[in-house]
Each structure stands twice: as structure tokens, then as C-alpha cells.
Motif scaffolding. Sequence first.
Motif, PDB file in Angstrom:
ATOM      1  N   VAL A  27     -17.893   5.847 -10.252  1.00  0.00           N
ATOM      2  CA  VAL A  27     -17.114   6.410  -9.146  1.00  0.00           C
ATOM      3  C   VAL A  27     -16.840   5.311  -8.115  1.00  0.00           C
ATOM      4  CG1 VAL A  27     -16.922   8.238  -7.435  1.00  0.00           C
ATOM      5  CG2 VAL A  27     -18.407   8.565  -9.429  1.00  0.00           C
ATOM      6  N   ALA A  28     -15.560   5.005  -7.904  1.00  0.00           N
ATOM      7  CA  ALA A  28     -15.174   4.161  -6.773  1.00  0.00           C
ATOM      8  C   ALA A  28     -14.923   5.104  -5.601  1.00  0.00           C
ATOM      9  CB  ALA A  28     -13.926   3.354  -7.100  1.00  0.00           C
ATOM     10  N   LEU A  29     -15.806   5.073  -4.609  1.00  0.00           N
ATOM     11  CA  LEU A  29     -15.786   6.092  -3.565  1.00  0.00           C
ATOM     12  C   LEU A  29     -14.472   6.130  -2.791  1.00  0.00           C
ATOM     13  CD1 LEU A  29     -19.401   5.916  -2.092  1.00  0.00           C
ATOM     14  CD2 LEU A  29     -18.531   7.221  -4.036  1.00  0.00           C
ATOM     15  N   ASP A  30     -13.764   5.015  -2.715  1.00  0.00           N
ATOM     16  CA  ASP A  30     -12.525   4.978  -1.952  1.00  0.00           C
ATOM     17  C   ASP A  30     -11.288   5.076  -2.836  1.00  0.00           C
ATOM     18  OD1 ASP A  30     -13.811   4.792   0.499  1.00  0.00           O
ATOM     19  OD2 ASP A  30     -14.023   2.625   0.325  1.00  0.00           O
ATOM     20  N   ALA A  31     -11.470   5.408  -4.097  1.00  0.00           N
ATOM     21  CA  ALA A  31     -10.332   5.520  -5.015  1.00  0.00           C
ATOM     22  C   ALA A  31      -9.398   6.634  -4.559  1.00  0.00           C
ATOM     23  CB  ALA A  31     -10.824   5.807  -6.433  1.00  0.00           C
ATOM     24  N   GLY A  32      -8.103   6.356  -4.583  1.00  0.00           N
ATOM     25  CA  GLY A  32      -7.116   7.374  -4.263  1.00  0.00           C
ATOM     26  C   GLY A  32      -6.674   7.411  -2.820  1.00  0.00           C
ATOM     27  N   ARG A  33      -7.368   6.709  -1.922  1.00  0.00           N
ATOM     28  CA  ARG A  33      -6.907   6.672  -0.542  1.00  0.00           C
ATOM     29  C   ARG A  33      -5.585   5.923  -0.467  1.00  0.00           C
ATOM     30  NH1 ARG A  33     -11.813   4.894   3.328  1.00  0.00           N
ATOM     31  NH2 ARG A  33     -10.124   5.134   4.826  1.00  0.00           N
ATOM     32  N   PRO A  34      -4.604   6.396   0.316  1.00  0.00           N
ATOM     33  CA  PRO A  34      -3.269   5.777   0.332  1.00  0.00           C
ATOM     34  C   PRO A  34      -3.285   4.283   0.631  1.00  0.00           C
ATOM     35  CG  PRO A  34      -3.224   7.879   1.457  1.00  0.00           C
ATOM     36  CD  PRO A  34      -4.672   7.597   1.158  1.00  0.00           C
ATOM     37  N   GLU A  35      -4.210   3.837   1.476  1.00  0.00           N
ATOM     38  CA  GLU A  35      -4.271   2.408   1.779  1.00  0.00           C
ATOM     39  C   GLU A  35      -4.849   1.593   0.632  1.00  0.00           C
ATOM     40  OE1 GLU A  35      -7.800   4.301   4.015  1.00  0.00           O
ATOM     41  OE2 GLU A  35      -5.823   4.868   3.269  1.00  0.00           O
ATOM     42  N   ASN A  36      -5.455   2.268  -0.356  1.00  0.00           N
ATOM     43  CA  ASN A  36      -6.071   1.568  -1.473  1.00  0.00           C
ATOM     44  C   ASN A  36      -5.281   1.682  -2.769  1.00  0.00           C
ATOM     45  OD1 ASN A  36      -8.199   0.704   0.081  1.00  0.00           O
ATOM     46  ND2 ASN A  36      -9.508   2.439  -0.429  1.00  0.00           N
ATOM     47  N   VAL A  37      -4.091   2.257  -2.684  1.00  0.00           N
ATOM     48  CA  VAL A  37      -3.209   2.353  -3.851  1.00  0.00           C
ATOM     49  C   VAL A  37      -2.057   1.379  -3.632  1.00  0.00           C
ATOM     50  CG1 VAL A  37      -1.759   3.860  -5.253  1.00  0.00           C
ATOM     51  CG2 VAL A  37      -3.833   4.765  -4.196  1.00  0.00           C
ATOM     52  N   ILE A  38      -1.956   0.339  -4.459  1.00  0.00           N
ATOM     53  CA  ILE A  38      -0.975  -0.720  -4.275  1.00  0.00           C
ATOM     54  C   ILE A  38       0.214  -0.483  -5.197  1.00  0.00           C
ATOM     55  CG2 ILE A  38      -0.597  -3.212  -4.242  1.00  0.00           C
ATOM     56  CD1 ILE A  38      -2.685  -2.144  -2.222  1.00  0.00           C
ATOM     57  N   ILE A  39       1.413  -0.461  -4.609  1.00  0.00           N
ATOM     58  CA  ILE A  39       2.638  -0.103  -5.319  1.00  0.00           C
ATOM     59  C   ILE A  39       3.545  -1.326  -5.489  1.00  0.00           C
ATOM     60  CG2 ILE A  39       4.672   1.393  -5.316  1.00  0.00           C
ATOM     61  CD1 ILE A  39       2.009   2.888  -5.563  1.00  0.00           C
ATOM     62  N   ASP A  40       4.145  -1.439  -6.670  1.00  0.00           N
ATOM     63  CA  ASP A  40       5.207  -2.413  -6.902  1.00  0.00           C
ATOM     64  C   ASP A  40       6.485  -1.820  -6.304  1.00  0.00           C
ATOM     65  OD1 ASP A  40       7.308  -3.957  -7.886  1.00  0.00           O
ATOM     66  OD2 ASP A  40       6.279  -4.385  -9.771  1.00  0.00           O
ATOM     67  N   SER A  41       6.972  -2.378  -5.231  1.00  0.00           N
ATOM     68  CA  SER A  41       8.114  -1.797  -4.523  1.00  0.00           C
ATOM     69  C   SER A  41       9.407  -1.876  -5.319  1.00  0.00           C
ATOM     70  CB  SER A  41       8.294  -2.490  -3.162  1.00  0.00           C
ATOM     71  OG  SER A  41       8.459  -3.887  -3.332  1.00  0.00           O
ATOM     72  N   PRO A  99       0.825  -1.218   0.000  1.00  0.00           N
ATOM     73  CA  PRO A  99       0.000   0.000   0.000  1.00  0.00           C
ATOM     74  C   PRO A  99       0.856   1.263   0.000  1.00  0.00           C
ATOM     75  CG  PRO A  99      -0.823  -1.576   1.615  1.00  0.00           C
ATOM     76  CD  PRO A  99       0.495  -2.103   1.139  1.00  0.00           C
ATOM     77  N   LEU A 100       0.422   2.258  -0.745  1.00  0.00           N
ATOM     78  CA  LEU A 100       1.110   3.546  -0.793  1.00  0.00           C
ATOM     79  C   LEU A 100       1.254   4.133   0.605  1.00  0.00           C
ATOM     80  CD1 LEU A 100       2.277   5.968  -2.345  1.00  0.00           C
ATOM     81  CD2 LEU A 100      -0.073   6.780  -2.677  1.00  0.00           C
ATOM     82  N   ARG A 101       0.301   3.882   1.464  1.00  0.00           N
ATOM     83  CA  ARG A 101       0.356   4.370   2.848  1.00  0.00           C
ATOM     84  C   ARG A 101       1.650   3.937   3.540  1.00  0.00           C
ATOM     85  NH1 ARG A 101      -4.094   1.700   6.409  1.00  0.00           N
ATOM     86  NH2 ARG A 101      -2.872  -0.084   5.707  1.00  0.00           N
ATOM     87  N   ASP A 102       2.155   2.745   3.210  1.00  0.00           N
ATOM     88  CA  ASP A 102       3.344   2.220   3.869  1.00  0.00           C
ATOM     89  C   ASP A 102       4.637   2.654   3.190  1.00  0.00           C
ATOM     90  OD1 ASP A 102       1.584   0.930   5.544  1.00  0.00           O
ATOM     91  OD2 ASP A 102       1.651  -0.963   4.440  1.00  0.00           O
ATOM     92  N   LEU A 103       4.526   3.270   2.016  1.00  0.00           N
ATOM     93  CA  LEU A 103       5.713   3.662   1.263  1.00  0.00           C
ATOM     94  C   LEU A 103       5.846   5.161   1.088  1.00  0.00           C
ATOM     95  CD1 LEU A 103       5.631   1.064  -1.660  1.00  0.00           C
ATOM     96  CD2 LEU A 103       7.149   1.029   0.310  1.00  0.00           C
ATOM     97  N   ALA A 104       4.793   5.907   1.398  1.00  0.00           N
ATOM     98  CA  ALA A 104       4.735   7.329   1.048  1.00  0.00           C
ATOM     99  C   ALA A 104       5.946   8.108   1.541  1.00  0.00           C
ATOM    100  CB  ALA A 104       3.451   7.949   1.591  1.00  0.00           C
ATOM    101  N   GLY A 105       6.414   7.846   2.744  1.00  0.00           N
ATOM    102  CA  GLY A 105       7.523   8.606   3.297  1.00  0.00           C
ATOM    103  C   GLY A 105       8.867   8.249   2.709  1.00  0.00           C
ATOM    104  N   ARG A 106       8.939   7.155   1.924  1.00  0.00           N
ATOM    105  CA  ARG A 106      10.219   6.693   1.385  1.00  0.00           C
ATOM    106  C   ARG A 106      10.337   6.892  -0.119  1.00  0.00           C
ATOM    107  NH1 ARG A 106      10.232   0.707   3.151  1.00  0.00           N
ATOM    108  NH2 ARG A 106       8.006   0.990   3.485  1.00  0.00           N
ATOM    109  N   LEU A 107       9.318   7.442  -0.747  1.00  0.00           N
ATOM    110  CA  LEU A 107       9.333   7.608  -2.197  1.00  0.00           C
ATOM    111  C   LEU A 107      10.000   8.919  -2.590  1.00  0.00           C
ATOM    112  CD1 LEU A 107       5.712   6.415  -3.059  1.00  0.00           C
ATOM    113  CD2 LEU A 107       7.830   5.210  -3.587  1.00  0.00           C
ATOM    114  N   ALA A 108      10.825   8.874  -3.624  1.00  0.00           N
ATOM    115  CA  ALA A 108      11.404  10.097  -4.180  1.00  0.00           C
ATOM    116  C   ALA A 108      10.302  10.926  -4.817  1.00  0.00           C
ATOM    117  CB  ALA A 108      12.469   9.747  -5.223  1.00  0.00           C
ATOM    118  N   SER A 109      10.529  12.217  -4.916  1.00  0.00           N
ATOM    119  CA  SER A 109       9.520  13.116  -5.467  1.00  0.00           C
ATOM    120  C   SER A 109       9.123  12.733  -6.884  1.00  0.00           C
ATOM    121  CB  SER A 109      10.045  14.556  -5.438  1.00  0.00           C
ATOM    122  OG  SER A 109       9.096  15.448  -5.986  1.00  0.00           O
TER     123      SER A 109
END
Length: 360
Positions: free
Chosen positions: A246-260, A149-159
Motif C-alpha cells: 500500500v502506497a499511502l498517498d496513492a491516488g492523491r491528485p498531486e501525486n498523479v503525473i499526467i502527460d499533457s 500533476p493531475l491537480r493542475d489539469l483536473a479542471g481542463r480534462l474532458a470526461s
Amino acid sequence: MHLHAPLDVAPFSRFAMSPPTLNHSSDLSTPSRSQSPSVDFASIRTLVRDLLPSSRSLQQLERFPARLHIIYLLHLRDGSHLVLKCPPSPRTRVLRCENFSLANESTALGIFTSMTSCPFSVPEVIRYESASTTIGTPYLLRTHVGGTPLRDLAGRLASTHRDTIDQSLGYFLRFQSSLTGPSFGPLVTVNSGRGARTWREAFMLLLESILRDAEDMLIALPYDMIRSGIQAKISALDQVSTPRLVALDAGRPENVIIDSRTNNINGLVGWGATIWGDPLLAAVFWFNDVENIREAFWQGLGRQNGVGQAAGEVERLQIYAVFRAAYAVVSQYYRPAQEELQELEGRRCLTRALSELQGA
């Protein structure tokens, strides 16, 4: 990009093929979760055998601790995975809007997989059963795409990586909102011919379902202020004349899955609350957070000036912020969870949203 249904949870138990029945003891659940019923392992194995070639037989079964549904990750012998989602335990408190989330999810994924021009890869729905006799409950079986989840990576991602992610999110929401339906409301409601003729009507049904859930639990909320405040600006909803996906929860950090490995989006989760309505109701547009949306997102969305320029947009965002904050408070009473917006913060957001709505 892969779009898939919610799996933003970590595994806590795995079972090999030997046990015929799976019984989850109480030490595998947190006190806030309802205990799930026993799962018939043999029935799940039979389900997979009947649907897939023998080379993809079931090897292991992994349970995921989700807040609402009972979710299993099926490890197949060929190294691939499937996801089995079942309804909550009968002892789990369920909001009215969550009653048909599995059907909504299946319908949403079906819309994308049926499109020859869809720019995204989506998981295949292997089967959705509304009254399954195989495992005893309604269920959804689909392919699985993993990630972090993006929520778990947000602080470590380059701009630069974050800009790429935000631009992709904007483009996804732009594509999603280009899809239109015959009427307004949840997907399963519209499919059954019971959709609303106007967005005003559909939204008020969503709002009232949350307020009725609150009343059922005797939750202290400013009901009159919420209803009167929204009614004062309800005409802004009439600017929405076309039902859009409309996916009501689209874009929430916990709902965006990132390939690390690549830091690109590998999937989006949160399809159970999908409707035909106003794209501004998506969580990413929560009124109090609009000013924090990155420029790359607006570029992907194709709106260089953000939102608030078209007629009624500011008022609609204010209305939706009240709805979202009320939902956050009520859902905490039904299923408290430390990782979600807590009740106190939800009440602060509701107070702030009502103040904005009233023009204070």
C-alpha cells in the motif's frame, strides 16, 4: 505507465557546470522552509561519473523546492535526467513516520523493478545509500520521468480522458494490492525482521507515532476521543489477515503525473510512505471522499459495487479517516504549507471522522 518517486514541484534555480560549489541564498526559500546546507557540486559530478558512462556526464543541476527532502534534477549531457534526493536539512521538523522515507521509496521501487511480470514501467534506482560518504548524507539516485500533476489539469480534462485516468488508477491499485509481504508495517521495518504479526498492531503503531508527534509539539487534539473511538471498533482491523502493498498517498491528485500531450498517466508519485497493510488505507479511499470516487475507478479496481460490502470495511474506512485527518492537522504544525490541507479544514475533517466513527 511510468511510476516514479515524488517530483511534484517546480524548479526555481538552475546551475551550469562551472560553479564548483552551490550555495543557496535565503531569497530562494520561503519562510516556512528550513534552509538547506551547501551542496558540493563536484561531489555530485563525481558520483555521476563513477556510476554512468562518460556520455552521460553531468551538465546542469536544478534544485526543486520540496516540503521535506532536498531534491535535485540532474541534467546529463546526453539529454537524459536523474533525480537526486537527500534527507531534509537538520533544522527541518520531521515526523516519526518520515524518518525512513528514502529507504521506503527505494525499497518500493525495487519491488517493482525486480518483477518480470510488472505491467508498469518504473524508474530505475541507480543507487540508494543509507550512509553515503560521497555527498555526506544518505541519498537516493534514480531515473526521472516528468509530467504535470493531475491537480493542475483536473479542471481542463474532458470526461473521457478523466475516465481513462481513473480506470488506470484503479487498475494500478488493484495490481499493487495483489503483492503480499511476510508481515505488516513499513517496508524497511518488515525488511529488517521487525514487522508486526497483525494489522491491528501495525496500524496502532502508525497511529501512536502521529499522536506522539502531536504531543511533542503540544498540539491540542482530542487524544482520548481518538484512542477510545478507534479502540471501540478495533476488531474490524482483524479482518485484514494478509499484508498487501500500500502506497499511502496513492491516488492523491498531486501525486498523479499526467502527460499533457496524451492526457494519460505518465507516473505516480508518493512512494516514501509505503507499507505492507490494508489497501483501504490508501488516500483515495479516505472515508469522507469515497462517495465521490468515479465509476471508472471502480471498474479499474475490479469492484463494481465500490467498498463497504465486505465485513468490517465501513468500520475500517471510518478508522482510517480519523488517522488521515489527525495526520493532516499534525503535519501542518511541523511544516505549514499553503497548498496542503490547512489546519482548520483538517480539524473539521477530524471532527466529522470522529462523529462517523462513533455512529453519531
